[in-house]
Write an enzyme that holds these catalytic residues in place. Structure first.
Site, PDB file in Angstrom:
ATOM      1  N   SER A   1       0.787  -1.234   0.000  1.00 14.12           N
ATOM      2  CA  SER A   1       0.000   0.000   0.000  1.00 14.12           C
ATOM      3  C   SER A   1       0.816   1.279   0.000  1.00 14.12           C
ATOM      4  O   SER A   1       0.242   2.365  -0.079  1.00 14.12           O
ATOM      5  CB  SER A   1      -0.956   0.024   1.193  1.00 14.12           C
ATOM      6  OG  SER A   1      -2.146  -0.629   0.856  1.00 14.12           O
TER       7      SER A   1
ATOM      8  N   TYR B   1     -10.741   2.023   5.971  1.00 15.17           N
ATOM      9  CA  TYR B   1      -9.691   1.753   4.980  1.00 15.17           C
ATOM     10  C   TYR B   1     -10.181   0.732   3.960  1.00 15.17           C
ATOM     11  O   TYR B   1     -10.649  -0.345   4.317  1.00 15.17           O
ATOM     12  CB  TYR B   1      -8.457   1.229   5.699  1.00 15.17           C
ATOM     13  CG  TYR B   1      -7.212   1.155   4.856  1.00 15.17           C
ATOM     14  CD1 TYR B   1      -6.393   2.263   4.691  1.00 15.17           C
ATOM     15  CD2 TYR B   1      -6.843  -0.028   4.240  1.00 15.17           C
ATOM     16  CE1 TYR B   1      -5.233   2.198   3.943  1.00 15.17           C
ATOM     17  CE2 TYR B   1      -5.690  -0.103   3.486  1.00 15.17           C
ATOM     18  CZ  TYR B   1      -4.883   1.005   3.337  1.00 15.17           C
ATOM     19  OH  TYR B   1      -3.739   0.932   2.585  1.00 15.17           O
ATOM     20  N   SER B   2     -10.078   1.077   2.682  1.00 14.66           N
ATOM     21  CA  SER B   2     -10.570   0.203   1.620  1.00 14.66           C
ATOM     22  C   SER B   2      -9.700   0.336   0.381  1.00 14.66           C
ATOM     23  O   SER B   2      -9.549   1.421  -0.178  1.00 14.66           O
ATOM     24  CB  SER B   2     -12.022   0.547   1.270  1.00 14.66           C
ATOM     25  OG  SER B   2     -12.451  -0.196   0.135  1.00 14.66           O
TER      26      SER B   2
END
Length: 425
Positions: free
Chosen positions: A138, A228-229
């Site tokens: 991420s 969070y996605s």
């Protein structure tokens, strides 16, 4: 002729000088190196490495679990590293042999040596090299957010735009509606869109549209609340392509990777293999997962990079080299996400009162964390070659050891990471 007493005193003096020479040749590890070793001993990872930089100076260290004993070894330094006799394991109870002092980045060591993995007994590389490529998960989101904010600065899009302005009709279903979701909501994880990796466990290669459609089978969470996605950043990657006519990877390369000379950083697309040089990567159960289809992550976590490249990127970003002041302020503004997240960045306040900015990245076989002061002058990146750290207190303690020099390395620093447990970070 000197007396016996004089000769004895001279002998003692020479012995003490010899002890001092040995001591000076092998200084005690720093608090940072000791904290890094905790990733192996308490975090139970096969190997870990870090690169810290402040001003013109830098410090590299690595730690790994040795065969049979599980004892960590740290080798700090900024110059070429040697193996310093790291033991090699032989399966089925064979005898351990000592490796020679071969520079780890030399052609003679291009194929990483293996030991028995402390995770499950599978083979693992004995050390991580400073020049290794690895998957950054991420941390990709910081790159994507930077590109989106550059486009906003160029007035090619607005953060207040609804998703439908760029991807008409795509976000529909189960109560989700792209007409009322803004790009700002995607950037700050306040859209309420479900995370597609909850269904795929980050293990199924998908096109961006397929990933979004999986998310749209679930009703949204409360809009405006931080959740969070990975779906948010898959959509932002699609927006970049729609606005520019080029893929998010091509735009990131043109705008960020090439200007900053991040020569070890890339968006691999569908390429399974890591660029050379690289070590091995392991899942939590010890399975070798070095080869991986990056389409399991896409714009939410596809990036491949190196330690020095991440330090350079975050230093340049926070220094103001990549965004105008207004857009950088928006990136660091956490109010939309109620203090949990900015835009592709989040902050952590350390026990000494210092605040650091950065992101983490978790993808199968890899966990990475970069943190930097708000002016970009002091930055640290560490990585491990698996995706699970057994003791969550080790990471914040390592950050404190670097950014709070007076904090004891073994102080239990509470972990506060709203992204914990998510694939790709």
């Amino acid at each position: 002729m000197p007396s016996l007493r004089t000769l004895q005193a001279l002998s003692l003096s020479l012995a003490l000088l010899g002890l001092n020479s040995v001591s000076s040749a092998a200084p005690a590890p720093s608090a940072l190196d000791t904290a890094l070793a905790r990733l192996v001993t308490e975090g139970k990872v096969p190997a870990a490495a870090l690169l810290a930089g402040e001003g013109s100076g830098s410090h590299f260290a690595h730690a790994e679990a040795l065969a049979k004993t599980g004892t960590p070894r740290t080798v700090p330094g900024t110059g070429p590293r040697t193996t310093n006799g790291i033991a090699e394991g032989v399966e089925d109870g064979g005898t351990n042999g000592a490796a020679g002092n071969t520079p780890v980045d030399s052609p003679a060591s291009a194929s990483p040596r293996r030991t028995k993995s402390p995770v499950s007994g599978s083979p693992t590389a004995t050390s991580l090299h400073r020049s290794d490529h690895f998957r950054a998960g991420s941390i990709t989101k910081t790159f994507i957010a930077t590109v989106v904010l550059q486009l906003a600065a160029e007035h090619r899009l607005s953060l207040s735009d609804p998703v439908d302005a760029h991807l008409p009709g795509l976000v529909r279903g189960a109560g989700n509606d792209g007409r009322v979701l803004t790009l700002r909501a995607l950037l700050t994880h306040t859209s309420g869109l479900a995370d597609f990796t909850a269904d795929t466990a980050g293990a199924v290669p998908l096109t961006p549209v397929q990933a979004v459609r999986i998310a749209l089978t679930h009703p949204p969470a409360d809009r405006g609340r931080f959740a969070y996605s990975n779906t948010n950043y898959v959509l932002l990657g699609m927006v970049v392509e729609q606005v520019t006519g080029r893929s998010y990877a091509a735009e990131a390369e043109r705008r960020l990777i090439t200007p900053l000379r991040l020569t070890g950083t890339s968006f691999p697309g569908s390429r399974h293999a890591l660029p050379e040089p690289h070590g091995r990567a392991y899942s939590a159960d010890g399975t070798d997962v070095t080869d991986l289809d990056p389409r399991v992550a896409g714009a939410a976590g596809e990036l491949v990079t190196r330690l020095a490249d991440l330090n350079r990127f975050y230093a340049a970003l926070l220094r103001g080299d990549l965004l105008p002041p207004r857009q950088l302020r928006e990136m660091l503004d956490t109010r939309t996400a109620h203090g949990s997240y900015g835009m592709g960045l989040y902050s952590v306040k350390l026990p000494c009162g210092a605040t650091v900015w950065g992101h983490n990245g978790r993808i199968t076989g890899s966990y990475v964390r970069t943190a930097a002061t708000s002016d970009g002058r002091h930055v640290l990146t560490f990585r491990v070659n698996t995706d699970a750290i057994a003791d969550p207190s080790v990471e914040p303690a390592l950050l404190a050891a670097e950014f709070c020099p007076r904090t004891p390395w073994n102080e239990r620093v509470p972990s506060r990471d709203p992204r914990s447990g998510h694939s790709f970070g």
